[in-house]
Design an enzyme around this catalytic site. Sequence first.
Site, PDB file in Angstrom:
ATOM      1  N   ASP A   1       0.857  -1.186   0.000  1.00  0.00           N
ATOM      2  CA  ASP A   1       0.000   0.000   0.000  1.00  0.00           C
ATOM      3  C   ASP A   1       0.887   1.226   0.000  1.00  0.00           C
ATOM      4  OD1 ASP A   1      -2.919   1.080   0.509  1.00  0.00           O
ATOM      5  OD2 ASP A   1      -1.588   2.225   1.822  1.00  0.00           O
TER       6      ASP A   1
ATOM      7  N   MET B   1       5.511   9.779  -3.881  1.00  0.00           N
ATOM      8  CA  MET B   1       5.110   8.741  -2.944  1.00  0.00           C
ATOM      9  C   MET B   1       5.709   9.132  -1.593  1.00  0.00           C
ATOM     10  SD  MET B   1       5.518   4.583  -3.202  1.00  0.00           S
ATOM     11  CE  MET B   1       7.332   4.492  -3.225  1.00  0.00           C
TER      12      MET B   1
ATOM     13  N   ASP C   1      -2.522  -0.629   6.267  1.00  0.00           N
ATOM     14  CA  ASP C   1      -3.362  -1.010   5.137  1.00  0.00           C
ATOM     15  C   ASP C   1      -2.760  -2.159   4.340  1.00  0.00           C
ATOM     16  OD1 ASP C   1      -5.001   0.962   6.039  1.00  0.00           O
ATOM     17  OD2 ASP C   1      -4.641   2.358   4.398  1.00  0.00           O
TER      18      ASP C   1
ATOM     19  N   HIS D   1      -5.455   4.212   6.427  1.00  0.00           N
ATOM     20  CA  HIS D   1      -4.670   5.084   5.548  1.00  0.00           C
ATOM     21  C   HIS D   1      -3.247   5.299   6.064  1.00  0.00           C
ATOM     22  CE1 HIS D   1      -7.825   5.824   2.681  1.00  0.00           C
ATOM     23  NE2 HIS D   1      -8.649   6.118   3.661  1.00  0.00           N
TER      24      HIS D   1
END
Length: 205
Positions: free
Chosen positions: A18, A31, A182, A177
């Site tokens: 994730d 990212m 996750d 999140h």
Amino acid sequence: MAARTARPARPSLYLSVDIEADGPIPGPYSMISFGAAVAGRQDGAAYTAADPEQHTFYRQLRPISAEFVPQALAVSGLDRARLVREGCEPALAMDEFRSWVREVCAGARAVMCGYPASYDWTFLYWYLMRFGGESPFGHSGCLDMKTLYATKARVPLRSVAKRTMAPELLPARRHTHHALDDAIEQAELMSNLMLWNPAQDPSRP
């Protein structure tokens, strides 16, 4: 001439990944964190679920550009200014991740899995190639859990959502999140889907 004996296929190790990002695409946007957890191992037709909390990887990354989408950044709850100062350099994080993948795979082929895989794979593969030029998954070693469910359930892909799945398929863990939370949650979903046989599911007509 003697017939050639086919080599047995190597097992596959499924790694749930994730990512959290501050925009829709890598390059212009960053990212900012990613997490991974071993979901399970497939050897031929047999799938063995792993404890998704046993083998994990997590990094928070320094952004690679000044651009970001506030709404996307808000999803993760991370402080972007702090990441600019303290986040791991992407090249180092990718090197450490490659080493982790090689260690946990131990002779198996690495397969990234995500829900959905398209967004997370786009960022992960771009970062792996941009920062080190090598992907332990090759260029196509990813599996989308939504597609896996749609194929097994024989329903249209665009109709798939977690709320439409049988309750026994859903992870017990919450979706927070936080990338590692996750990844672990989705590793549980991956194993549930891999072991699910719709023909034996009493909740299905």
